[in-house]
Scaffold this motif. Structure first.
Motif, PDB file in Angstrom:
ATOM      1  N   LYS A 247      10.846   1.785   1.663  1.00 13.60           N
ATOM      2  CA  LYS A 247       9.944   2.442   0.711  1.00 13.60           C
ATOM      3  C   LYS A 247      10.400   3.866   0.400  1.00 13.60           C
ATOM      4  O   LYS A 247      10.875   4.576   1.283  1.00 13.60           O
ATOM      5  N   PRO A 248      10.236   4.308  -0.870  1.00 13.07           N
ATOM      6  CA  PRO A 248      10.606   5.680  -1.240  1.00 13.07           C
ATOM      7  C   PRO A 248       9.521   6.684  -0.831  1.00 13.07           C
ATOM      8  O   PRO A 248       8.335   6.416  -0.963  1.00 13.07           O
ATOM      9  N   LEU A 249       9.964   7.840  -0.358  1.00  8.56           N
ATOM     10  CA  LEU A 249       9.070   8.854   0.179  1.00  8.56           C
ATOM     11  C   LEU A 249       9.517  10.230  -0.293  1.00  8.56           C
ATOM     12  O   LEU A 249      10.707  10.522  -0.336  1.00  8.56           O
ATOM     13  N   LYS A 250       8.539  11.072  -0.645  1.00  8.95           N
ATOM     14  CA  LYS A 250       8.821  12.457  -1.025  1.00  8.95           C
ATOM     15  C   LYS A 250       7.859  13.369  -0.286  1.00  8.95           C
ATOM     16  O   LYS A 250       6.792  12.947   0.148  1.00  8.95           O
TER      17      LYS A 250
ATOM     18  N   LEU B 144      11.799   7.881   8.950  1.00  7.20           N
ATOM     19  CA  LEU B 144      12.450   6.698   9.527  1.00  7.20           C
ATOM     20  C   LEU B 144      11.573   5.458   9.370  1.00  7.20           C
ATOM     21  O   LEU B 144      12.071   4.374   9.051  1.00  7.20           O
ATOM     22  N   ALA B 145      10.269   5.629   9.587  1.00  9.34           N
ATOM     23  CA  ALA B 145       9.338   4.499   9.438  1.00  9.34           C
ATOM     24  C   ALA B 145       9.340   3.995   7.994  1.00  9.34           C
ATOM     25  O   ALA B 145       9.407   2.781   7.755  1.00  9.34           O
ATOM     26  N   TYR B 146       9.265   4.909   7.042  1.00 10.26           N
ATOM     27  CA  TYR B 146       9.278   4.507   5.631  1.00 10.26           C
ATOM     28  C   TYR B 146      10.592   3.842   5.261  1.00 10.26           C
ATOM     29  O   TYR B 146      10.624   2.819   4.589  1.00 10.26           O
ATOM     30  N   TRP B 147      11.692   4.437   5.706  1.00 15.60           N
ATOM     31  CA  TRP B 147      12.995   3.841   5.424  1.00 15.60           C
ATOM     32  C   TRP B 147      13.087   2.442   6.012  1.00 15.60           C
ATOM     33  O   TRP B 147      13.631   1.541   5.390  1.00 15.60           O
TER      34      TRP B 147
ATOM     35  N   ASN C  74       0.831  -1.213   0.000  1.00 16.53           N
ATOM     36  CA  ASN C  74       0.000   0.000   0.000  1.00 16.53           C
ATOM     37  C   ASN C  74       0.861   1.256   0.000  1.00 16.53           C
ATOM     38  O   ASN C  74       0.406   2.329  -0.385  1.00 16.53           O
ATOM     39  N   LEU C  75       2.108   1.130   0.442  1.00 14.09           N
ATOM     40  CA  LEU C  75       2.999   2.279   0.614  1.00 14.09           C
ATOM     41  C   LEU C  75       3.834   2.593  -0.622  1.00 14.09           C
ATOM     42  O   LEU C  75       4.666   3.493  -0.586  1.00 14.09           O
ATOM     43  N   ASP C  76       3.627   1.851  -1.715  1.00 14.57           N
ATOM     44  CA  ASP C  76       4.485   2.008  -2.889  1.00 14.57           C
ATOM     45  C   ASP C  76       4.213   3.251  -3.720  1.00 14.57           C
ATOM     46  O   ASP C  76       5.120   3.871  -4.218  1.00 14.57           O
TER      47      ASP C  76
ATOM     48  N   ASP D  19       7.656   6.004  -9.166  1.00 15.28           N
ATOM     49  CA  ASP D  19       6.819   5.462  -8.097  1.00 15.28           C
ATOM     50  C   ASP D  19       7.372   5.882  -6.740  1.00 15.28           C
ATOM     51  O   ASP D  19       8.562   5.711  -6.476  1.00 15.28           O
ATOM     52  N   PHE D  20       6.500   6.404  -5.903  1.00 17.26           N
ATOM     53  CA  PHE D  20       6.875   6.865  -4.573  1.00 17.26           C
ATOM     54  C   PHE D  20       5.613   7.174  -3.803  1.00 17.26           C
ATOM     55  O   PHE D  20       4.509   7.143  -4.358  1.00 17.26           O
TER      56      PHE D  20
END
Length: 188
Positions: free
Chosen positions: A54-57, A47-50, A25-27, A101-102
């Motif tokens: 998973k990639p985050l912006k 930190l949670a995403y890392w 779901n986080l992709d 994708d992020f």
């Protein structure tokens, strides 16, 4: 490397991640982060995403990406926007999603201060980009980062804005912000 760093740092500060739904779901999503009452939410969320790989912006004032520390802000996913100019952020976000994708962090409150209601941009971005809305919340009382509850693209296209906002409002009622006086649980 980020995955190990994220897990280690969360453990050191005593926070844990609770995944609500499939990690996939986080992709590729609009990640709605609330309540937004402190800057630490972004760091903990990163930190949670890392920790999940998973990639985050995040869209941020361009003064932060142009400052001497801007290289660091960009390295952790900051995308600078000149807020003094009229921007079509919905189109900008759609174009970003067409390239890669992020997950894009959006804080619908728009500030860390109390607001009477949420801004609607996150909803329009998700609809236009055809990506789901995923809930994220940092509970400062429990020291838990909640991630992963999803409103699918199909739900966005078939349910009303009011129905979706009512679901979100009910979800975020259980969360304890760092500064409760800055949080309005009536979001729409």
């Amino acid at each position: 490397m980020k995955k190990l760093f994220g897990k280690l740092m969360l453990k050191l500060v005593g926070w844990k991640v609770v995944l609500e739904g499939d990690v996939d779901n986080l992709d590729r999503c609009i990640l709605v982060v609330a309540p937004h009452t402190a800057n630490e939410e972004y760091l903990l969320g990163n930190l949670a995403y890392w920790s999940l790989g998973k990639p985050l912006k995040v869209i941020i004032k361009d003064e932060h990406t142009k400052a001497w520390y801007g290289f660091l802000v960009k390295a952790i996913g900051g995308i600078g926007i000149d807020r003094s100019q009229k921007n079509d952020l919905v189109k900008f976000v759609v174009d970003l999603f067409n390239k890669e994708d992020f997950s894009l962090v959006i804080t619908p409150e728009g500030t860390r201060s109390w607001v009477p209601k949420w801004r609607k941009g996150f909803y329009h971005m998700a609809l236009a980009a055809k990506v789901p809305i995923v809930f994220a919340a940092g509970d400062f009382k429990e020291k838990i980062m909640y991630l992963g509850r999803k409103i699918s693209v199909q739900d966005l296209e078939t349910r009303t804005y009011e129905e979706i906002m009512a679901e979100m409002e009910e979800y975020y009622k259980k969360i304890h912000p760092k500064f409760p006086e800055q949080w309005n649980p009536k979001i729409y």
